[in-house]
Design an enzyme around this catalytic site. Structure first.
Site, short mmCIF file in Angstrom:
data_model
loop_
_atom_site.label_atom_id
_atom_site.label_comp_id
_atom_site.label_asym_id
_atom_site.label_seq_id
_atom_site.Cartn_x
_atom_site.Cartn_y
_atom_site.Cartn_z
N ASP A 252 0.87 -1.17 0.00
CA ASP A 252 0.00 0.00 0.00
C ASP A 252 0.91 1.23 0.00
O ASP A 252 2.13 1.12 0.23
CB ASP A 252 -0.94 -0.03 1.21
CG ASP A 252 -2.16 0.87 1.00
OD1 ASP A 252 -2.11 1.75 0.10
OD2 ASP A 252 -3.16 0.71 1.72
C1 BGC Z 1 -5.07 3.18 0.30
C2 BGC Z 1 -5.16 2.24 -0.88
C3 BGC Z 1 -4.98 3.00 -2.15
C4 BGC Z 1 -3.66 3.73 -2.12
C5 BGC Z 1 -3.33 4.50 -3.38
C6 BGC Z 1 -3.87 4.07 0.23
O1 BGC Z 1 -3.94 5.08 1.18
O2 BGC Z 1 -5.08 2.46 1.50
O3 BGC Z 1 -6.38 1.56 -0.86
O4 BGC Z 1 -5.08 2.15 -3.26
O5 BGC Z 1 -3.68 4.63 -1.03
O6 BGC Z 1 -4.03 5.67 -3.46
#
Ligand code: BGC
Length: 706
Positions: A252
């Site tokens: 993530d």
């Molecule tokens: C989230 C993800 C997301 C990623 C990219 C993160 O803060 O937990 O679900 O895909 O950001 O934006």
């Protein structure tokens, strides 16, 4: 069109990886965040002609390896300030989709997202949000699907397949147990490892085997003491070895705490700039290279990381994309509408609905004159034409700035006017009980819209509605017996007024066509058919954690959360503790009536059940027949074994047949699934607490899987 024939993706990945330089190999392992509202700097690693999105990974042009263009998320193609003027279909919440219990609709939703992603040059969609709803305060439950592993796994698989069929890679995320947002980077999800296999991991296992998502996104949190992205048990032992997963694992954004994650099974660091803030440095750039140079990262592992990314590119065919056709936005709006129609849940109806011939209607609260709310965070989609309004809320932590009340057009007030052209409709903003009562008193029926802002980066402190809405509803219900409450929330609400209102609709965050679906259901043009994918507790004392660990603690506080309910999430917890919830999992009313007849159940290797579903009322409608395990040799045990949604005309009946996934009948213990031989009880019914028939079957004992 440049449509090359698909080849064996593994063989091709191997062949291309062998031709790469180490610099090229390392370049595939780091994704950077584009310039936008979340990250105001343009990263010089992104070439000037590349449009901005949540993630960019350079390609290797000389070898025909495309750059990765990554976008959020599971409810549509998002655009938090990346590409001026770019909007997309804003689909309803994941909970709304799951309330439809309709896999075909999940497939259609995935196709919408995949087509719109592809038409923008996006080739990786960060979709497949599928953590189990373990806690009714979790800020991201709206994005997820349900509390049940089967329902979650089946629907996530369909939406991932819908995306990947369009030639766009989809993730499933967040692997695993990102079930609360409070202090998520410092959250340690503690769970019994076998119970984990029977719950959240089973949901992922089902989705992965059905849809073969090209990538898995690791969670931010720790699982049993070790960060998900450096958790070798989760990534190497379970995902890659036991399940034989061949795609790649990405972190993530800001979820790579060390370069050693590479040894634990993480293949790619994403949102690397955020790692520099949280963990002091990007981990897969200089640090990983240094580890390689010093022999701490084996050459075979580096090759494996690269090959996994390449094989996924080739398996989905992102290198074979021709010019995509312009998406048909009207058709996509229809999918959004259909999800809202099938996913809106009628929780209670003492007879006011459908609203027939009323002369004066009062509509109160919830910004119903403006639009419908949507959840906030990385999944928030700018709808065609833009938001109707954005009201900043703010808050602490890294995501405080994204905490807004986003309102999507059109307005429920407008849509109700269309459905009730000859009624006199009066609107009150619902700012105070006293004012709302003035309008409610002179109406034949009142429709109160109640909202709550929920989203990524924070959990709700309790289940109440903000801004005095509970008081407004109670006051209105006291003066008007025909009060209908429409909830637009991303979780259960406390509803202290539930006994005094006539009808309650849970519309979730209903997406860009949600207002129309709500108005059609109130008017009876659409027969409600949504069923709850999460249990609504009476209050938090009924849940496994009346107090949420970490709530109110400063950002950065180590937060262990003991998910001591294990695999008994949601309705299973209520069965285990013998409690009655406010509204059970699977519950949802209709304007017609369904009956079940002739339940026939066979045992042996697994449970196979057949039952007739009959529409015994006088309106067409859809039922969701649900088959549950209710007893096993060890004692009482409640598990959803299968479901089928059936559309039926008045008087019509349909035979539904359900074969249970044997893992739902088994325990996971000592490295395998085990079915204890003996007698099992199953039931068919309309919810996890309303069984029409029960039957006994004998199952043979066996062990399988790993
Ligand atoms: C989230 C993800 C997301 C990623 C990219 C993160 O803060 O937990 O679900 O895909 O950001 O934006």
């Amino acid at each position: 069109m440049n449509e090359r024939q698909p080849e064996d993706p593994d063989a091709r990945a191997r062949e291309i990886e062998l031709q790469m330089t180490d610099d090229e190999r390392f370049s595939l392992l780091v994704g950077v965040l584009g310039k936008g509202d979340l990250w105001p700097l343009r990263d010089e690693r992104i070439p000037p002609d590349v449009s901005m999105s949540a993630g960019y990974v350079p390609g290797v042009t000389r070898l025909g390896v495309p750059a990765l263009m990554m976008s959020d998320a599971g409810l549509g193609v998002t655009n938090p300030g990346y590409r001026p003027g770019d909007s997309a279909t804003a689909l309803p919440a994941g909970l709304a989709l799951a309330s439809s219990f309709n896999p075909a609709l999940a497939r259609a939703a995935g196709e919408v997202i995949g087509r719109e992603a592809r038409s923008r040059g996006i080739n990786v969609q960060l979709a497949g949000s599928m953590n189990l709803a373990r806690d009714p305060r979790n800020g991201r439950n709206f994005e997820y699907l349900s509390e049940d592993p089967l329902l979650t796994g089946v629907l996530a698989a369909e939406s991932v397949s819908g995306i990947q069929q369009q030639g766009v890679i989809s993730t499933v995320k967040h692997f695993s147990l990102n079930c609360n947002e409070t202090n998520r980077h410092w959250l340690d999800a503690i769970i019994d490892p076998d119970a984990h296999r029977e719950s959240d991991l089973l949901a992922f296992e089902i989705a992965i085997e059905r849809a073969r998502p090209a990538a898995v996104m690791a969670a931010y949190n720790k699982v049993n003491g070790s960060y998900a992205a450096q958790n070798s048990v989760l990534l190497n032992d379970i995902l890659k070895t036991a399940w034989g997963y061949r795609g790649w694992v990405m972190s993530d954004w800001g979820g790579t705490p060390s370069w050693e994650c590479a040894l634990a099974g993480l293949d790619q660091e994403c949102g690397a700039q955020i790692d520099a803030i949280l963990w002091g440095a990007e981990q897969f750039t200089d640090r990983l290279r240094a580890a390689y140079a010093e022999g701490r990262l084996p050459k075979e592992r580096l090759s494996d990381m690269v090959r996994r990314i390449l094989r996924s590119m080739f398996a989905v065919g992102i290198d074979r994309r021709g010019d995509p056709p312009e998406p048909d936005m009207d058709a996509h709006n229809k999918v959004a509408l259909q999800i809202a129609r099938e996913g809106t849940v009628l929780l209670k109806n003492d007879g006011t609905l459908p609203l027939a011939s009323v002369e004066r209607i009062a509509v109160i609260g919830g910004y119903a004159q403006v639009g419908v709310p949507t959840g906030c965070g990385s999944s928030t989609v700018v709808p065609p034409g833009g938001y109707a309004e954005v009201i900043p809320i703010g808050g602490p932590g890294l995501t405080g700035g994204t905490r807004n009340l986003y309102l999507l057009p059109s307005s429920p007030l407008e849509e109700l006017r269309k459905q009730f052209p000859s009624a006199q409709i009066e609107f009150d903003r619902g700012l105070t009980p006293a004012e709302a009562v003035l309008v409610a008193r002179r109406a034949d029926a009142v429709i109160v819209f109640a909202i709550r802002v929920e989203g990524e980066g924070f959990d709700s402190a309790d289940l109440s509605l903000p801004w005095g809405q509970d008081e407004v509803i109670a006051a209105v219900a006291a003066v008007n017996p025909n009060t209908v409450v429409v909830l637009e929330t991303g979780n259960p609400a406390a509803m202290p007024w539930r006994d005094s209102v006539n009808a309650i609709i849970e519309a979730w965050y209903p997406g860009q066509a949600g207002s129309r679906a709500i108005a059609e259901i109130i008017a009876g043009k659409v027969n409600p058919s949504g069923r709850l994918p999460i249990t609504f507790p009476v209050d938090l004392s009924q849940t496994p954690r009346p107090e949420l660990p970490g709530l109110g603690e400063p950002v950065g506080t180590a937060t262990p959360i003991d998910y001591s309910e294990g695999a008994d999430v949601g309705y299973r917890w209520f069965a285990r503790t013998g409690q009655r919830p406010m509204f059970p999992f699977g519950h949802g009313l209709s304007y017609t009536r369904f009956e079940y007849r002739d339940l026939v159940v066979a045992g042996g290797e697994t449970v196979v059940a057949g039952v007739d579903v009959v529409n015994a009322g006088n309106r067409a409608g859809a039922d969701v027949a649900q088959l549950y395990l209710i007893g096993a040799p060890g004692g009482r045990r409640l598990r959803l074994l299968g479901f089928e949604r059936v559309d039926l005309k008045p008087g019509q009946s349909r035979r539904v047949s359900i074969e249970a996934d044997p893992r739902l009948l088994a325990d996971y213990a000592d490295g395998a699934w085990r079915i204890t031989p003996g007698s099992y009880s199953v039931a068919v019914g309309a919810s996890a607490a309303a069984f029409a028939f029960t039957a006994e079957v004998e199952l043979a004992g066996r062990a399988f899987g790993r």
